[in-house]
Scaffold this active site. Structure first.
Site, PDB file in Angstrom:
ATOM      1  N   LYS A  17       1.062  -1.490  -0.313  1.00  0.00           N
ATOM      2  CA  LYS A  17       0.085  -0.590   0.099  1.00  0.00           C
ATOM      3  C   LYS A  17       1.336   1.106  -0.052  1.00  0.00           C
ATOM      4  CE  LYS A  17      -3.196  -2.862  -0.021  1.00  0.00           C
ATOM      5  NZ  LYS A  17      -2.834  -3.916   0.644  1.00  0.00           N
ATOM      6  N   TYR A  54     -11.452 -15.180   2.683  1.00  0.00           N
ATOM      7  CA  TYR A  54     -10.618 -14.240   3.343  1.00  0.00           C
ATOM      8  C   TYR A  54     -10.195 -14.052   5.275  1.00  0.00           C
ATOM      9  CZ  TYR A  54      -8.190  -9.544   3.941  1.00  0.00           C
ATOM     10  OH  TYR A  54      -7.012  -8.770   4.617  1.00  0.00           O
ATOM     11  N   TYR A  63      -2.322 -13.147   2.680  1.00  0.00           N
ATOM     12  CA  TYR A  63      -1.824 -12.385   1.202  1.00  0.00           C
ATOM     13  C   TYR A  63      -0.926 -13.498   1.091  1.00  0.00           C
ATOM     14  CZ  TYR A  63      -4.636  -8.711   1.957  1.00  0.00           C
ATOM     15  OH  TYR A  63      -6.094  -7.301   2.362  1.00  0.00           O
TER      16      TYR A  63
HETATM   17  C1  LIG Z   1      -3.109  -5.194   0.040  1.00  0.00           C
HETATM   18  C2  LIG Z   1      -2.647  -5.910   0.967  1.00  0.00           C
HETATM   19  C3  LIG Z   1      -2.322  -7.169  -1.363  1.00  0.00           C
HETATM   20  C4  LIG Z   1      -3.332  -7.318  -1.628  1.00  0.00           C
HETATM   21  O1  LIG Z   1      -2.982  -6.211  -2.797  1.00  0.00           O
HETATM   22  P1  LIG Z   1      -4.528  -5.755  -3.419  1.00  0.00           P
HETATM   23  O2  LIG Z   1      -3.760  -4.643  -4.557  1.00  0.00           O
HETATM   24  O3  LIG Z   1      -5.670  -5.549  -2.794  1.00  0.00           O
HETATM   25  O4  LIG Z   1      -4.917  -7.050  -4.485  1.00  0.00           O
HETATM   26  C5  LIG Z   1      -1.203  -8.280  -0.740  1.00  0.00           C
HETATM   27  N1  LIG Z   1      -0.798  -7.999  -0.140  1.00  0.00           N
HETATM   28  C6  LIG Z   1      -0.282  -7.184   1.409  1.00  0.00           C
HETATM   29  C7  LIG Z   1      -0.065  -8.072   2.423  1.00  0.00           C
HETATM   30  C8  LIG Z   1      -1.486  -6.001   1.931  1.00  0.00           C
HETATM   31  O5  LIG Z   1      -1.839  -6.277   2.152  1.00  0.00           O
END
Ligand SMILES: *Cc1c(COP(=O)(O)O)cnc(C)c1O
Length: 341
Positions: free
Chosen positions: A50, A273, A299
Protein backbone atom coordinates in the site's frame (compact mmCIF):
# COMPACT_ATOMS: atom_id res chain seq x y z
CA UNK A 1 1.01 7.95 -23.36
CA UNK A 2 1.02 9.78 -20.02
CA UNK A 3 4.47 10.14 -18.42
CA UNK A 4 4.32 8.98 -14.77
CA UNK A 5 6.91 11.59 -13.85
CA UNK A 6 4.47 14.37 -14.66
CA UNK A 7 1.92 13.14 -12.09
CA UNK A 8 1.82 14.38 -8.48
CA UNK A 9 3.61 11.95 -6.19
CA UNK A 10 4.96 11.79 -2.65
CA UNK A 11 7.99 9.64 -1.86
CA UNK A 12 7.92 7.25 1.10
CA UNK A 13 10.74 4.84 0.22
CA UNK A 14 14.40 5.49 -0.54
CA UNK A 15 15.51 3.69 -3.68
CA UNK A 16 14.19 0.43 -5.15
CA UNK A 17 13.26 -2.48 -2.86
CA UNK A 18 15.66 -5.44 -3.01
CA UNK A 19 15.28 -8.29 -5.51
CA UNK A 20 16.74 -11.42 -3.89
CA UNK A 21 17.48 -14.93 -5.11
CA UNK A 22 16.03 -17.68 -2.88
CA UNK A 23 18.60 -20.35 -3.73
CA UNK A 24 17.88 -22.71 -0.85
CA UNK A 25 14.12 -22.55 -1.31
CA UNK A 26 14.51 -23.14 -5.07
CA UNK A 27 16.64 -26.20 -4.38
CA UNK A 28 14.31 -27.55 -1.73
CA UNK A 29 11.29 -27.31 -4.04
CA UNK A 30 13.24 -28.73 -6.97
CA UNK A 31 11.54 -26.41 -9.42
CA UNK A 32 12.31 -23.08 -11.08
CA UNK A 33 14.71 -20.50 -9.67
CA UNK A 34 12.68 -18.38 -7.25
CA UNK A 35 13.46 -14.70 -6.72
CA UNK A 36 11.62 -12.43 -4.34
CA UNK A 37 10.79 -8.73 -4.64
CA UNK A 38 10.97 -7.33 -1.13
CA UNK A 39 8.06 -4.89 -1.12
CA UNK A 40 7.68 -5.80 2.54
CA UNK A 41 10.64 -3.40 2.90
CA UNK A 42 8.87 -0.35 1.46
CA UNK A 43 8.69 2.79 3.59
CA UNK A 44 6.05 3.92 6.14
CA UNK A 45 5.25 1.83 9.23
CA UNK A 46 6.39 -1.76 8.52
CA UNK A 47 6.11 -1.40 4.73
CA UNK A 48 4.01 -3.37 2.28
CA UNK A 49 2.39 -2.77 -1.09
CA UNK A 50 0.00 0.00 0.00
CA UNK A 51 2.99 2.32 0.43
CA UNK A 52 3.47 2.47 -3.36
CA UNK A 53 -0.22 3.20 -3.97
CA UNK A 54 -0.28 5.87 -1.29
CA UNK A 55 2.53 7.84 -2.95
CA UNK A 56 0.05 8.71 -5.71
CA UNK A 57 -3.14 8.74 -3.63
CA UNK A 58 -1.82 11.08 -0.94
CA UNK A 59 -0.34 13.41 -3.56
CA UNK A 60 -3.80 13.56 -5.14
CA UNK A 61 -5.40 14.24 -1.74
CA UNK A 62 -2.94 17.08 -1.07
CA UNK A 63 -3.46 18.50 -4.57
CA UNK A 64 -7.17 18.68 -3.74
CA UNK A 65 -6.47 20.53 -0.50
CA UNK A 66 -7.56 17.67 1.76
CA UNK A 67 -6.75 17.87 5.48
CA UNK A 68 -8.35 14.54 6.43
CA UNK A 69 -8.22 10.98 5.11
CA UNK A 70 -11.05 8.47 5.43
CA UNK A 71 -10.48 4.86 4.46
CA UNK A 72 -11.84 1.38 5.13
CA UNK A 73 -10.79 -2.25 5.49
CA UNK A 74 -10.74 -5.27 7.77
CA UNK A 75 -9.73 -5.07 11.45
CA UNK A 76 -6.27 -6.30 10.44
CA UNK A 77 -6.03 -4.12 7.33
CA UNK A 78 -2.47 -3.37 6.22
CA UNK A 79 -3.92 -0.70 3.96
CA UNK A 80 -5.47 1.13 6.91
CA UNK A 81 -2.19 0.92 8.87
CA UNK A 82 -0.20 2.43 6.02
CA UNK A 83 -2.78 5.10 5.18
CA UNK A 84 -2.70 6.15 8.83
CA UNK A 85 1.10 6.12 8.79
CA UNK A 86 1.14 8.34 5.69
CA UNK A 87 -1.36 10.67 7.40
CA UNK A 88 0.99 11.00 10.39
CA UNK A 89 3.88 11.77 8.03
CA UNK A 90 1.87 14.42 6.18
CA UNK A 91 0.13 15.98 9.19
CA UNK A 92 -3.34 14.89 8.05
CA UNK A 93 -6.23 13.59 10.17
CA UNK A 94 -7.16 9.97 9.51
CA UNK A 95 -10.40 8.07 10.20
CA UNK A 96 -10.74 4.30 9.80
CA UNK A 97 -13.95 2.41 9.02
CA UNK A 98 -13.35 -1.27 9.77
CA UNK A 99 -15.16 -4.56 9.32
CA UNK A 100 -14.91 -7.53 11.68
CA UNK A 101 -13.02 -10.51 10.28
CA UNK A 102 -14.81 -13.70 9.33
CA UNK A 103 -14.58 -16.48 11.84
CA UNK A 104 -15.32 -16.83 15.55
CA UNK A 105 -11.62 -16.78 16.51
CA UNK A 106 -11.17 -13.31 15.05
CA UNK A 107 -14.04 -11.37 16.53
CA UNK A 108 -13.00 -7.96 17.81
CA UNK A 109 -14.87 -6.69 20.85
CA UNK A 110 -15.47 -2.92 20.62
CA UNK A 111 -13.86 -0.75 23.27
CA UNK A 112 -17.31 0.24 24.61
CA UNK A 113 -17.90 -3.42 25.44
CA UNK A 114 -14.65 -3.68 27.36
CA UNK A 115 -12.42 -4.58 24.44
CA UNK A 116 -10.58 -7.80 23.91
CA UNK A 117 -6.89 -7.71 24.81
CA UNK A 118 -6.18 -10.66 22.52
CA UNK A 119 -7.34 -8.58 19.57
CA UNK A 120 -5.25 -5.57 20.52
CA UNK A 121 -2.50 -6.96 18.37
CA UNK A 122 -1.09 -6.78 14.86
CA UNK A 123 -2.40 -3.94 12.74
CA UNK A 124 -5.23 -3.22 15.18
CA UNK A 125 -2.65 -2.40 17.86
CA UNK A 126 -0.87 -0.13 15.39
CA UNK A 127 -4.08 1.84 14.67
CA UNK A 128 -3.97 2.75 18.36
CA UNK A 129 -0.22 3.50 18.53
CA UNK A 130 -0.35 5.62 15.36
CA UNK A 131 -3.20 7.60 16.92
CA UNK A 132 -6.07 7.18 14.47
CA UNK A 133 -8.51 10.08 14.85
CA UNK A 134 -11.35 7.57 14.93
CA UNK A 135 -11.69 3.81 14.51
CA UNK A 136 -15.07 2.17 14.13
CA UNK A 137 -15.66 -1.56 13.80
CA UNK A 138 -18.73 -2.79 11.91
CA UNK A 139 -20.10 -6.33 11.59
CA UNK A 140 -18.70 -8.46 8.79
CA UNK A 141 -20.48 -7.77 5.51
CA UNK A 142 -21.35 -4.12 6.31
CA UNK A 143 -21.27 -1.56 3.52
CA UNK A 144 -18.01 0.11 4.49
CA UNK A 145 -17.91 2.48 1.54
CA UNK A 146 -21.39 3.84 2.30
CA UNK A 147 -20.32 4.38 5.91
CA UNK A 148 -17.05 6.04 4.83
CA UNK A 149 -19.05 8.41 2.61
CA UNK A 150 -21.41 9.28 5.47
CA UNK A 151 -18.49 9.87 7.79
CA UNK A 152 -16.82 12.11 5.19
CA UNK A 153 -20.05 14.11 4.92
CA UNK A 154 -20.17 14.51 8.73
CA UNK A 155 -16.54 15.68 8.75
CA UNK A 156 -17.30 18.16 5.99
CA UNK A 157 -20.13 19.50 8.13
CA UNK A 158 -17.54 20.13 10.86
CA UNK A 159 -15.43 22.20 8.47
CA UNK A 160 -12.96 19.50 7.42
CA UNK A 161 -11.95 18.69 3.86
CA UNK A 162 -11.92 14.88 3.73
CA UNK A 163 -10.50 12.65 0.98
CA UNK A 164 -11.81 9.10 0.71
CA UNK A 165 -9.35 6.37 -0.21
CA UNK A 166 -11.09 3.18 -1.43
CA UNK A 167 -10.56 -0.23 0.19
CA UNK A 168 -7.03 -1.39 -0.54
CA UNK A 169 -6.23 1.92 -2.26
CA UNK A 170 -7.27 0.16 -5.45
CA UNK A 171 -8.41 2.68 -8.02
CA UNK A 172 -6.50 3.85 -11.09
CA UNK A 173 -4.56 6.44 -9.03
CA UNK A 174 -3.40 3.88 -6.45
CA UNK A 175 -2.52 1.31 -9.12
CA UNK A 176 -0.01 3.79 -10.57
CA UNK A 177 2.29 2.77 -7.74
CA UNK A 178 2.56 -0.65 -9.35
CA UNK A 179 2.84 0.71 -12.88
CA UNK A 180 5.95 2.35 -11.48
CA UNK A 181 7.01 -0.89 -9.77
CA UNK A 182 6.81 -2.75 -13.10
CA UNK A 183 9.37 -0.31 -14.47
CA UNK A 184 11.53 -0.78 -11.35
CA UNK A 185 11.40 -4.56 -11.78
CA UNK A 186 12.34 -4.47 -15.48
CA UNK A 187 15.33 -2.30 -14.63
CA UNK A 188 16.41 -4.78 -11.93
CA UNK A 189 15.93 -7.78 -14.26
CA UNK A 190 18.16 -6.07 -16.82
CA UNK A 191 20.81 -5.24 -14.20
CA UNK A 192 20.95 -8.82 -12.89
CA UNK A 193 20.53 -10.34 -16.36
CA UNK A 194 17.37 -12.25 -15.44
CA UNK A 195 15.08 -13.74 -18.05
CA UNK A 196 11.88 -13.90 -16.01
CA UNK A 197 9.18 -16.41 -16.98
CA UNK A 198 6.47 -15.26 -14.53
CA UNK A 199 5.65 -12.93 -11.68
CA UNK A 200 3.55 -14.47 -8.91
CA UNK A 201 1.57 -12.14 -6.69
CA UNK A 202 -1.33 -12.14 -4.24
CA UNK A 203 -4.52 -10.71 -5.72
CA UNK A 204 -6.95 -8.94 -3.38
CA UNK A 205 -8.50 -5.59 -4.28
CA UNK A 206 -6.35 -6.10 -7.42
CA UNK A 207 -4.64 -2.71 -7.59
CA UNK A 208 -1.19 -4.22 -7.29
CA UNK A 209 -1.74 -6.84 -9.97
CA UNK A 210 -3.58 -4.47 -12.33
CA UNK A 211 -0.79 -1.91 -11.96
CA UNK A 212 1.86 -4.54 -12.70
CA UNK A 213 -0.02 -5.82 -15.75
CA UNK A 214 -0.56 -2.32 -17.13
CA UNK A 215 3.03 -1.31 -16.30
CA UNK A 216 4.58 -4.32 -18.06
CA UNK A 217 2.30 -3.86 -21.06
CA UNK A 218 3.35 -0.22 -21.23
CA UNK A 219 7.00 -1.30 -21.50
CA UNK A 220 6.20 -3.91 -24.14
CA UNK A 221 7.03 -6.77 -21.75
CA UNK A 222 5.25 -10.12 -22.19
CA UNK A 223 6.03 -11.44 -18.69
CA UNK A 224 2.80 -12.96 -17.29
CA UNK A 225 1.59 -11.82 -13.86
CA UNK A 226 0.02 -14.80 -12.13
CA UNK A 227 -2.37 -13.67 -9.40
CA UNK A 228 -3.26 -15.90 -6.46
CA UNK A 229 -6.65 -14.83 -5.13
CA UNK A 230 -7.08 -14.20 -1.42
CA UNK A 231 -10.89 -14.25 -1.31
CA UNK A 232 -12.58 -14.71 -4.70
CA UNK A 233 -13.12 -17.36 -7.33
CA UNK A 234 -11.14 -17.14 -10.56
CA UNK A 235 -14.06 -15.83 -12.60
CA UNK A 236 -15.05 -13.08 -10.17
CA UNK A 237 -11.48 -11.95 -9.50
CA UNK A 238 -10.44 -11.89 -13.17
CA UNK A 239 -13.43 -9.67 -13.91
CA UNK A 240 -12.19 -7.30 -11.21
CA UNK A 241 -8.58 -7.33 -12.48
CA UNK A 242 -9.63 -6.71 -16.10
CA UNK A 243 -11.82 -3.77 -15.06
CA UNK A 244 -9.00 -2.09 -13.20
CA UNK A 245 -6.40 -2.82 -15.90
CA UNK A 246 -8.71 -1.12 -18.42
CA UNK A 247 -9.11 1.90 -16.13
CA UNK A 248 -5.37 2.27 -15.65
CA UNK A 249 -4.69 1.77 -19.36
CA UNK A 250 -7.20 4.42 -20.31
CA UNK A 251 -5.89 6.84 -17.66
CA UNK A 252 -2.35 6.39 -19.00
CA UNK A 253 -3.53 6.39 -22.65
CA UNK A 254 -2.00 2.97 -23.32
CA UNK A 255 -2.99 0.66 -26.17
CA UNK A 256 -5.65 -1.84 -24.98
CA UNK A 257 -4.34 -4.67 -22.79
CA UNK A 258 -5.29 -8.21 -23.92
CA UNK A 259 -7.78 -9.78 -21.47
CA UNK A 260 -5.76 -12.96 -21.09
CA UNK A 261 -3.07 -11.01 -19.24
CA UNK A 262 -5.41 -10.90 -16.21
CA UNK A 263 -5.14 -14.24 -14.41
CA UNK A 264 -6.29 -14.80 -10.83
CA UNK A 265 -6.25 -18.36 -9.53
CA UNK A 266 -9.04 -19.15 -7.07
CA UNK A 267 -7.77 -22.43 -5.60
CA UNK A 268 -5.74 -21.21 -2.64
CA UNK A 269 -7.80 -18.95 -0.38
CA UNK A 270 -9.53 -21.81 1.44
CA UNK A 271 -12.83 -20.99 3.13
CA UNK A 272 -12.53 -17.21 3.07
CA UNK A 273 -10.55 -14.01 3.36
CA UNK A 274 -8.04 -14.19 6.17
CA UNK A 275 -8.99 -17.69 7.27
CA UNK A 276 -5.95 -19.95 7.66
CA UNK A 277 -5.32 -22.89 5.31
CA UNK A 278 -2.87 -25.80 5.76
CA UNK A 279 -1.03 -24.64 2.61
CA UNK A 280 -0.59 -21.14 4.07
CA UNK A 281 0.82 -22.54 7.32
CA UNK A 282 3.24 -24.77 5.39
CA UNK A 283 4.35 -21.86 3.16
CA UNK A 284 4.92 -19.45 6.05
CA UNK A 285 6.97 -22.07 7.91
CA UNK A 286 8.94 -23.04 4.78
CA UNK A 287 9.95 -19.46 3.87
CA UNK A 288 10.89 -18.73 7.49
CA UNK A 289 12.89 -21.92 8.07
CA UNK A 290 14.59 -21.97 4.68
CA UNK A 291 15.25 -18.30 3.98
CA UNK A 292 14.55 -16.42 7.23
CA UNK A 293 11.78 -14.50 5.46
CA UNK A 294 8.45 -13.90 7.19
CA UNK A 295 5.30 -14.02 5.10
CA UNK A 296 1.84 -12.98 6.27
CA UNK A 297 -1.16 -15.30 6.76
CA UNK A 298 -3.72 -13.40 4.65
CA UNK A 299 -1.92 -12.55 1.40
CA UNK A 300 1.66 -13.65 0.85
CA UNK A 301 1.28 -16.91 2.81
CA UNK A 302 -1.60 -17.98 0.58
CA UNK A 303 0.12 -16.73 -2.58
CA UNK A 304 3.25 -18.69 -1.64
CA UNK A 305 1.08 -21.75 -1.00
CA UNK A 306 -0.18 -21.30 -4.57
CA UNK A 307 3.35 -20.96 -5.92
CA UNK A 308 4.48 -24.11 -4.09
CA UNK A 309 1.50 -26.07 -5.38
CA UNK A 310 2.06 -24.90 -8.97
CA UNK A 311 5.71 -25.98 -8.71
CA UNK A 312 4.64 -29.41 -7.43
CA UNK A 313 2.17 -29.70 -10.31
CA UNK A 314 5.04 -29.08 -12.74
CA UNK A 315 3.63 -25.79 -13.99
CA UNK A 316 7.17 -24.33 -14.41
CA UNK A 317 10.33 -25.67 -16.07
CA UNK A 318 13.42 -26.30 -13.91
CA UNK A 319 15.32 -23.55 -15.74
CA UNK A 320 12.50 -21.00 -15.46
CA UNK A 321 12.87 -17.93 -13.27
CA UNK A 322 9.87 -16.96 -11.19
CA UNK A 323 9.66 -13.73 -9.24
CA UNK A 324 7.43 -13.75 -6.17
CA UNK A 325 6.18 -10.36 -4.98
CA UNK A 326 6.42 -10.07 -1.22
CA UNK A 327 3.74 -7.45 -0.67
CA UNK A 328 4.17 -7.16 3.12
CA UNK A 329 1.52 -7.76 5.78
CA UNK A 330 3.75 -9.30 8.43
CA UNK A 331 2.14 -7.39 11.37
CA UNK A 332 -0.99 -9.46 10.65
CA UNK A 333 0.95 -12.63 11.45
CA UNK A 334 0.74 -11.89 15.17
CA UNK A 335 -3.06 -11.71 15.01
CA UNK A 336 -3.13 -15.25 13.57
CA UNK A 337 -0.63 -16.89 15.88
CA UNK A 338 -3.24 -19.54 16.72
CA UNK A 339 -2.98 -20.98 13.21
CA UNK A 340 0.63 -21.97 13.94
CA UNK A 341 0.13 -23.46 17.40
C1 LIG B 1 -3.50 -5.34 0.21
C2 LIG B 1 -2.47 -6.40 0.22
C3 LIG B 1 -2.31 -7.28 -0.87
C4 LIG B 1 -3.21 -7.29 -2.06
O1 LIG B 1 -3.02 -6.21 -2.89
P1 LIG B 1 -4.26 -5.71 -3.76
O2 LIG B 1 -3.76 -4.56 -4.51
O3 LIG B 1 -5.34 -5.38 -2.77
O4 LIG B 1 -4.67 -6.85 -4.61
C5 LIG B 1 -1.29 -8.20 -0.84
N1 LIG B 1 -0.49 -8.28 0.22
C6 LIG B 1 -0.62 -7.49 1.30
C7 LIG B 1 0.30 -7.67 2.43
C8 LIG B 1 -1.62 -6.52 1.33
O5 LIG B 1 -1.74 -5.74 2.40
Amino acid sequence: MVDLNTLPRRHYTTGPTPLEHLGDLSMKLGGPQIWIKRDDQLGLTQGGNKTRKLEFLIADALAQGADTLVTAGGVQSNHCRLTLSAARREGLDCHLVLEEDLGPDAKPVPAEAGGNPAEHTGNFLLFDLLGADSVEVHPHGSDLIARAENLAAELKGRGKNPYIIPVGGSNATGALGYVDCAQELLTQFAEVGLDVSSLVTPSGSAGMQAGLIAGLHREGSQIPVLGINVSRTQEVQEHKIVGLVDEVASFLELPPVPRDRSVGLGDYFGTGYGLPTPGMVEAVRLFAETEGILLDPVYTGKAAAGLIDLIRQGRFEANDTVVFIHSGGVPGLYARAGAFA
